[in-house]
Design a protein around this motif. Structure first.
Motif, PDB file in Angstrom:
ATOM      1  N   VAL A 144       0.919  -1.185  -0.107  1.00  0.00           N
ATOM      2  CA  VAL A 144      -0.036  -0.166   0.173  1.00  0.00           C
ATOM      3  C   VAL A 144       0.953   1.261   0.071  1.00  0.00           C
ATOM      4  O   VAL A 144       1.989   1.228   0.312  1.00  0.00           O
ATOM      5  CB  VAL A 144      -0.801   0.066   1.141  1.00  0.00           C
ATOM      6  N   PRO A 145       0.391   2.379  -0.570  1.00  0.00           N
ATOM      7  CA  PRO A 145       1.298   3.494  -0.360  1.00  0.00           C
ATOM      8  C   PRO A 145       1.742   3.830   1.163  1.00  0.00           C
ATOM      9  O   PRO A 145       2.962   4.284   1.278  1.00  0.00           O
ATOM     10  CB  PRO A 145       0.362   4.812  -0.802  1.00  0.00           C
ATOM     11  N   ILE A 146       1.100   3.708   2.178  1.00  0.00           N
ATOM     12  CA  ILE A 146       1.354   4.240   3.489  1.00  0.00           C
ATOM     13  C   ILE A 146       0.764   3.199   4.607  1.00  0.00           C
ATOM     14  O   ILE A 146      -0.135   2.848   4.806  1.00  0.00           O
ATOM     15  CB  ILE A 146       0.744   5.645   3.824  1.00  0.00           C
ATOM     16  N   THR A 147       1.964   2.222   5.032  1.00  0.00           N
ATOM     17  CA  THR A 147       1.656   1.386   6.164  1.00  0.00           C
ATOM     18  C   THR A 147       1.929   1.954   7.335  1.00  0.00           C
ATOM     19  O   THR A 147       2.536   2.995   7.649  1.00  0.00           O
ATOM     20  CB  THR A 147       2.682   0.352   6.105  1.00  0.00           C
ATOM     21  N   ASN A 148       0.966   1.568   8.311  1.00  0.00           N
ATOM     22  CA  ASN A 148       0.945   2.227   9.760  1.00  0.00           C
ATOM     23  C   ASN A 148       0.608   1.048  10.855  1.00  0.00           C
ATOM     24  O   ASN A 148       0.389   0.136  10.206  1.00  0.00           O
ATOM     25  CB  ASN A 148       0.085   3.216   9.945  1.00  0.00           C
ATOM     26  N   GLY A 149       0.290   1.359  12.137  1.00  0.00           N
ATOM     27  CA  GLY A 149       0.332   0.502  12.807  1.00  0.00           C
ATOM     28  C   GLY A 149       1.735   0.023  13.021  1.00  0.00           C
ATOM     29  O   GLY A 149       2.805   0.834  13.379  1.00  0.00           O
ATOM     30  N   PRO A 196      -6.804   6.950   9.085  1.00  0.00           N
ATOM     31  CA  PRO A 196      -5.994   6.230  10.191  1.00  0.00           C
ATOM     32  C   PRO A 196      -4.643   6.371  10.100  1.00  0.00           C
ATOM     33  O   PRO A 196      -4.178   6.281   8.957  1.00  0.00           O
ATOM     34  CB  PRO A 196      -6.499   4.843  10.309  1.00  0.00           C
ATOM     35  N   ASP A 197      -4.048   6.726  11.438  1.00  0.00           N
ATOM     36  CA  ASP A 197      -2.362   6.648  11.444  1.00  0.00           C
ATOM     37  C   ASP A 197      -1.928   5.514  12.171  1.00  0.00           C
ATOM     38  O   ASP A 197      -2.401   4.490  12.203  1.00  0.00           O
ATOM     39  CB  ASP A 197      -2.110   7.938  11.894  1.00  0.00           C
ATOM     40  N   GLY A 198      -1.001   5.773  13.243  1.00  0.00           N
ATOM     41  CA  GLY A 198      -0.336   4.771  14.084  1.00  0.00           C
ATOM     42  C   GLY A 198      -1.353   4.034  14.932  1.00  0.00           C
ATOM     43  O   GLY A 198      -2.445   4.909  15.234  1.00  0.00           O
ATOM     44  N   ALA A 199      -1.283   2.823  14.997  1.00  0.00           N
ATOM     45  CA  ALA A 199      -2.159   2.091  15.985  1.00  0.00           C
ATOM     46  C   ALA A 199      -1.542   1.230  17.036  1.00  0.00           C
ATOM     47  O   ALA A 199      -0.500   0.738  16.815  1.00  0.00           O
ATOM     48  CB  ALA A 199      -2.972   1.306  15.090  1.00  0.00           C
ATOM     49  N   GLY A 210      -4.266   7.060  16.115  1.00  0.00           N
ATOM     50  CA  GLY A 210      -4.490   8.413  15.789  1.00  0.00           C
ATOM     51  C   GLY A 210      -5.108   8.770  14.462  1.00  0.00           C
ATOM     52  O   GLY A 210      -4.889   7.799  13.457  1.00  0.00           O
ATOM     53  N   ILE A 211      -5.946   9.764  14.315  1.00  0.00           N
ATOM     54  CA  ILE A 211      -6.658  10.053  13.149  1.00  0.00           C
ATOM     55  C   ILE A 211      -5.896  11.398  12.468  1.00  0.00           C
ATOM     56  O   ILE A 211      -6.162  12.390  13.032  1.00  0.00           O
ATOM     57  CB  ILE A 211      -8.137  10.433  13.372  1.00  0.00           C
ATOM     58  N   LYS A 239      -0.224   9.241  16.712  1.00  0.00           N
ATOM     59  CA  LYS A 239      -0.101   7.761  17.416  1.00  0.00           C
ATOM     60  C   LYS A 239      -0.044   7.994  18.742  1.00  0.00           C
ATOM     61  O   LYS A 239       0.290   9.227  19.350  1.00  0.00           O
ATOM     62  CB  LYS A 239       1.294   6.886  16.868  1.00  0.00           C
ATOM     63  N   VAL A 240      -0.539   6.874  19.598  1.00  0.00           N
ATOM     64  CA  VAL A 240      -0.626   6.864  21.157  1.00  0.00           C
ATOM     65  C   VAL A 240       0.063   6.095  21.387  1.00  0.00           C
ATOM     66  O   VAL A 240       0.119   4.747  20.911  1.00  0.00           O
ATOM     67  CB  VAL A 240      -2.329   6.678  21.473  1.00  0.00           C
ATOM     68  N   ALA A 241       0.561   6.023  22.632  1.00  0.00           N
ATOM     69  CA  ALA A 241       1.453   5.111  23.650  1.00  0.00           C
ATOM     70  C   ALA A 241       0.857   5.130  24.874  1.00  0.00           C
ATOM     71  O   ALA A 241       0.539   6.355  25.393  1.00  0.00           O
ATOM     72  CB  ALA A 241       2.744   5.374  23.669  1.00  0.00           C
TER      73      ALA A 241
END
Length: 292
Positions: A144-149, A196-199, A210-211, A239-241
């Motif tokens: 995909v163009p942008i992986t996150n998580g 959707p961003d980091g998970a 994070g949105i 993203k959240v930690a």
């Protein structure tokens, strides 16, 4: 529960990302990808210490022997906070110079699962990789163009993989042999509400994400239902930690990238680090494996 967030650090990061709680040191690591900076927050004083990176840096993770592993655009490297030195460890996608590394997690065995992305955010060249402490392998999860998580459910049998440009969080079954298997949509985000961003996951298996462009972070139950939305004073929440002594303090990174001058004037805290409290504690991040 009170939804207000507190500003921890007004860092004005261009692209704040990769927050990870170091439980042993009781400190938060995070990065500014575009400014090539690694940051460490000491919550006892709210002081932030910073180091320059030799390239765009997507994340740093605590590793065996008190060491750190960094995900650079040029590949994986060890990072020594005492000296600030980065030592190359493994190349990643040398045939794709337009890619960079973007987000990562560590499974129960100490393997780092990390994604790449097109630095221009358009070409479907982002893949999900693994580093077992010695070698990098590429998973069969489609590009995909942008992986996150990525993020694992507490039992390790489900991997959450984010296709940011596609607006979807996928739930990927991890087979008995540890390989990714069947993939299904877990949550789709209306593009009018952001991307959707980091998970990450918490100890109950809920998924925090994070949105980007959505002014919020969201928490979804394992069945995909929305449990909570926390609003921020800036649009790009990355993203959240979950950290703190009881893993009930959420830290969130944000970004000022892609904001116009007018938007930046309206969002003076964009690119800062924020915190809020949660009811369900997080999970300790396993120490990454690093074979000598």
């Amino acid at each position: 529960m009170e939804e207000a967030v507190r500003t921890v650090w007004q860092g004005a990061m261009t692209l704040g990302e990769g927050p990870v709680w170091d439980a042993a040191a009781q400190q938060l690591w995070f990065v500014d990808i575009k400014q090539h900076r690694v940051h460490r927050l000491d919550p006892a004083t709210d002081a932030v210490e910073s180091w320059p990176a030799p390239a765009q840096v997507g994340w740093v993770l605590p590793a065996e022997g008190g060491r750190m592993i960094a995900g650079l655009q040029t590949g994986l490297a060890t990072f020594d906070p005492a000296t600030g030195d980065f030592t190359p460890l493994a190349e990643v996608e040398p045939h794709l110079p337009g890619n960079r590394l973007n987000d990562a997690t560590v499974d129960a065995d100490g393997t780092i699962w990390f994604g790449s992305m097109d630095d221009g955010c358009e070409l479907p060249t982002g893949r999900l990789h693994r580093f077992d402490g010695a070698a990098v392998t590429t998973t069969a999860i489609p590009a995909v163009p942008i992986t996150n998580g990525p993020a694992f459910a507490p039992g390790g049998d489900t991997l959450y993989h984010v296709d940011t440009a596609g607006g979807v969080l996928h739930a990927v079954t991890i087979d008995a042999d540890g390989e990714p298997g069947a993939m299904r949509d877990f949550v789709r985000i209306d593009p009018d509400h952001g991307n959707p961003d980091g998970a990450i996951t918490d100890s109950a298996g809920n998924v925090w994400v994070g949105i980007w462009g959505g002014w919020c972070a969201r928490c979804y139950a394992p069945d995909g239902s929305l449990l909570r939305e926390v609003r921020f004073p800036c649009a790009n929440v990355t993203k959240v930690a979950l950290g703190g002594p009881d893993l009930r303090t959420a830290y969130a990174t944000t970004a000022k990238a892609d904001l116009t001058e007018a938007e930046l004037a309206e969002q003076p805290l964009a690119g800062g680090v924020f915190m809020f409290e949660v009811e369900v504690p997080g999970l300790p991040v396993p120490v990454a494996r690093l074979r000598s």
